[in-house]
Design a protein around this motif. Structure first.
Motif, PDB file in Angstrom:
ATOM      1  N   GLN A  77       0.834  -1.202   0.000  1.00 21.18           N
ATOM      2  CA  GLN A  77       0.000   0.000   0.000  1.00 21.18           C
ATOM      3  C   GLN A  77       0.871   1.256   0.000  1.00 21.18           C
ATOM      4  N   GLN A  78       1.957   1.230   0.767  1.00 22.96           N
ATOM      5  CA  GLN A  78       2.879   2.359   0.801  1.00 22.96           C
ATOM      6  C   GLN A  78       3.531   2.577  -0.558  1.00 22.96           C
ATOM      7  N   ARG A  79       3.937   1.492  -1.212  1.00 21.83           N
ATOM      8  CA  ARG A  79       4.564   1.595  -2.540  1.00 21.83           C
ATOM      9  C   ARG A  79       3.592   2.201  -3.544  1.00 21.83           C
ATOM     10  N   VAL A  80       2.327   1.789  -3.492  1.00 19.37           N
ATOM     11  CA  VAL A  80       1.319   2.337  -4.406  1.00 19.37           C
ATOM     12  C   VAL A  80       1.146   3.833  -4.147  1.00 19.37           C
ATOM     13  N   ALA A  81       1.051   4.223  -2.891  1.00 16.35           N
ATOM     14  CA  ALA A  81       0.877   5.647  -2.559  1.00 16.35           C
ATOM     15  C   ALA A  81       2.048   6.473  -3.080  1.00 16.35           C
ATOM     16  N   GLU A  82       3.260   5.952  -2.952  1.00 15.34           N
ATOM     17  CA  GLU A  82       4.438   6.667  -3.450  1.00 15.34           C
ATOM     18  C   GLU A  82       4.399   6.778  -4.967  1.00 15.34           C
ATOM     19  N   TRP A  83       3.991   5.700  -5.640  1.00 19.00           N
ATOM     20  CA  TRP A  83       3.928   5.700  -7.097  1.00 19.00           C
ATOM     21  C   TRP A  83       2.880   6.687  -7.604  1.00 19.00           C
ATOM     22  N   ILE A  84       1.716   6.712  -6.953  1.00 22.44           N
ATOM     23  CA  ILE A  84       0.646   7.623  -7.361  1.00 22.44           C
ATOM     24  C   ILE A  84       1.118   9.074  -7.235  1.00 22.44           C
ATOM     25  N   ALA A  85       1.876   9.372  -6.183  1.00 23.39           N
ATOM     26  CA  ALA A  85       2.325  10.743  -5.932  1.00 23.39           C
ATOM     27  C   ALA A  85       3.532  11.141  -6.779  1.00 23.39           C
ATOM     28  N   GLU A  86       4.185  10.178  -7.397  1.00 24.24           N
ATOM     29  CA  GLU A  86       5.412  10.431  -8.153  1.00 24.24           C
ATOM     30  C   GLU A  86       5.147  11.289  -9.392  1.00 24.24           C
ATOM     31  N   VAL A  87       6.011  12.286  -9.575  1.00 20.71           N
ATOM     32  CA  VAL A  87       5.966  13.122 -10.776  1.00 20.71           C
ATOM     33  C   VAL A  87       7.239  12.794 -11.540  1.00 20.71           C
ATOM     34  N   SER A  88       7.098  11.963 -12.552  1.00 19.25           N
ATOM     35  CA  SER A  88       8.302  11.462 -13.221  1.00 19.25           C
ATOM     36  C   SER A  88       8.217  11.557 -14.730  1.00 19.25           C
ATOM     37  N   TRP A  89       7.448  12.481 -15.210  1.00 22.31           N
ATOM     38  CA  TRP A  89       7.285  12.634 -16.651  1.00 22.31           C
ATOM     39  C   TRP A  89       8.599  13.024 -17.266  1.00 22.31           C
ATOM     40  N   PRO A  90       9.014  12.581 -18.412  1.00 22.53           N
ATOM     41  CA  PRO A  90       8.309  11.685 -19.315  1.00 22.53           C
ATOM     42  C   PRO A  90       8.690  10.231 -19.127  1.00 22.53           C
ATOM     43  N   LYS A  91       9.262   9.873 -17.986  1.00 17.85           N
ATOM     44  CA  LYS A  91       9.670   8.489 -17.753  1.00 17.85           C
ATOM     45  C   LYS A  91       8.551   7.484 -18.037  1.00 17.85           C
ATOM     46  N   PRO A  92       7.357   7.649 -17.461  1.00 15.09           N
ATOM     47  CA  PRO A  92       6.350   6.628 -17.745  1.00 15.09           C
ATOM     48  C   PRO A  92       5.845   6.754 -19.174  1.00 15.09           C
ATOM     49  N   ASP A  93       5.514   5.622 -19.754  1.00 12.74           N
ATOM     50  CA  ASP A  93       4.890   5.698 -21.062  1.00 12.74           C
ATOM     51  C   ASP A  93       3.418   6.056 -20.872  1.00 12.74           C
ATOM     52  N   LEU A  94       2.745   6.334 -21.941  1.00 13.57           N
ATOM     53  CA  LEU A  94       1.360   6.782 -21.850  1.00 13.57           C
ATOM     54  C   LEU A  94       0.463   5.712 -21.227  1.00 13.57           C
ATOM     55  N   ALA A  95       0.701   4.455 -21.561  1.00 14.41           N
ATOM     56  CA  ALA A  95      -0.128   3.382 -20.999  1.00 14.41           C
ATOM     57  C   ALA A  95       0.035   3.315 -19.488  1.00 14.41           C
ATOM     58  N   GLU A  96       1.254   3.479 -19.005  1.00 16.18           N
ATOM     59  CA  GLU A  96       1.472   3.434 -17.555  1.00 16.18           C
ATOM     60  C   GLU A  96       0.759   4.595 -16.872  1.00 16.18           C
ATOM     61  N   PHE A  97       0.857   5.784 -17.435  1.00 15.63           N
ATOM     62  CA  PHE A  97       0.182   6.939 -16.830  1.00 15.63           C
ATOM     63  C   PHE A  97      -1.328   6.731 -16.850  1.00 15.63           C
ATOM     64  N   HIS A  98      -1.850   6.212 -17.953  1.00 16.20           N
ATOM     65  CA  HIS A  98      -3.274   5.912 -18.079  1.00 16.20           C
ATOM     66  C   HIS A  98      -3.708   4.929 -16.986  1.00 16.20           C
ATOM     67  N   LEU A  99      -2.915   3.881 -16.776  1.00 14.60           N
ATOM     68  CA  LEU A  99      -3.233   2.903 -15.731  1.00 14.60           C
ATOM     69  C   LEU A  99      -3.163   3.524 -14.344  1.00 14.60           C
ATOM     70  N   LYS A 100      -2.237   4.454 -14.158  1.00 14.88           N
ATOM     71  CA  LYS A 100      -2.148   5.144 -12.868  1.00 14.88           C
ATOM     72  C   LYS A 100      -3.458   5.875 -12.584  1.00 14.88           C
ATOM     73  N   LEU A 101      -3.995   6.564 -13.575  1.00 17.66           N
ATOM     74  CA  LEU A 101      -5.249   7.290 -13.389  1.00 17.66           C
ATOM     75  C   LEU A 101      -6.397   6.335 -13.079  1.00 17.66           C
ATOM     76  N   ILE A 102      -6.481   5.250 -13.837  1.00 20.46           N
ATOM     77  CA  ILE A 102      -7.565   4.287 -13.630  1.00 20.46           C
ATOM     78  C   ILE A 102      -7.475   3.633 -12.254  1.00 20.46           C
ATOM     79  N   ALA A 103      -6.273   3.206 -11.880  1.00 18.83           N
ATOM     80  CA  ALA A 103      -6.101   2.539 -10.584  1.00 18.83           C
ATOM     81  C   ALA A 103      -6.361   3.502  -9.440  1.00 18.83           C
ATOM     82  N   ALA A 104      -5.889   4.723  -9.554  1.00 18.36           N
ATOM     83  CA  ALA A 104      -6.103   5.715  -8.495  1.00 18.36           C
ATOM     84  C   ALA A 104      -7.589   5.972  -8.300  1.00 18.36           C
ATOM     85  N   ALA A 105      -8.328   6.084  -9.387  1.00 21.25           N
ATOM     86  CA  ALA A 105      -9.768   6.331  -9.300  1.00 21.25           C
ATOM     87  C   ALA A 105     -10.504   5.115  -8.756  1.00 21.25           C
TER      88      ALA A 105
END
Length: 175
Positions: A77-105
């Motif tokens: 749970q801690q790892r997920v919270a850190e990942w959601i808060a991470e600002v690492s553009w453009p490191k993630p690809d678009l699919a990863e960012f899209h999944l971040k939004l879906i999972a967070a919601a």
């Protein structure tokens, strides 16, 4: 597949591996068709060994009581919270960012619009820096060409974030 994506997809509720694969495929649409199912299970095994998920046998009363149910540990749970808060553009690809939004919601971890806004602020900062640096370069230099590419990429990424914002605003309003 990045481990944080799998963890985030488990944040909503404990899940069977098959259900997890289905969620990922649904979230990615046609891009999910190329997803290797075996890779999901390899990732789950690694996450279990790292202590980020726990595995239990299914107690759902079906004939498949041998099915494993995966759930996040507090470290997961801690790892997920850190990942959601991470600002690492453009490191993630678009699919990863899209999944971040879906999972967070889906798991109520964060507001997707807040994630989009945080990414936008970071991209705007990087765009300003790249534009300043590009203006200081002589015309037609190799560095100027690279900086032009960086500026164009950042502008395109900002337009895509606008599309993300419209999509999530539309979802929120239910219209």
């Amino acid at each position: 597949m990045q481990q944080e994506v799998v963890l985030a997809m488990l944040a909503k509720e404990p899940t069977h591996g098959y259900q997890l694969r289905t969620r990922l495929r649904d979230a990615l649409g046609p891009l999910g068709d190329a997803m290797n199912a075996g890779h999901v299970y390899v990732t789950l095994t690694r996450l279990e060994k790292a202590g980020l998920i726990a595995v239990e046998r299914s107690a759902d009363g079906t004939e498949r009581s041998d099915r494993k149910v995966y759930t996040l540990t507090p470290d997961g749970q801690q790892r997920v919270a850190e990942w959601i808060a991470e600002v690492s553009w453009p490191k993630p690809d678009l699919a990863e960012f899209h999944l971040k939004l879906i999972a967070a919601a889906a798991a109520g971890l964060a507001d997707p619009l807040t994630i989009v806004d945080t990414q936008r602020r970071e991209l705007l900062r990087r765009l300003r820096d790249a534009q300043r640096t590009a203006m200081a370069e002589p015309d037609h230099s190799d560095a100027a060409l690279l900086l032009e590419g960086i500026v164009l990429r950042l502008q395109a990424d900002l337009r895509w974030l606008e599309a993300c914002e419209k999509n999530w605003t539309h979802r929120r309003s239910g219209s």
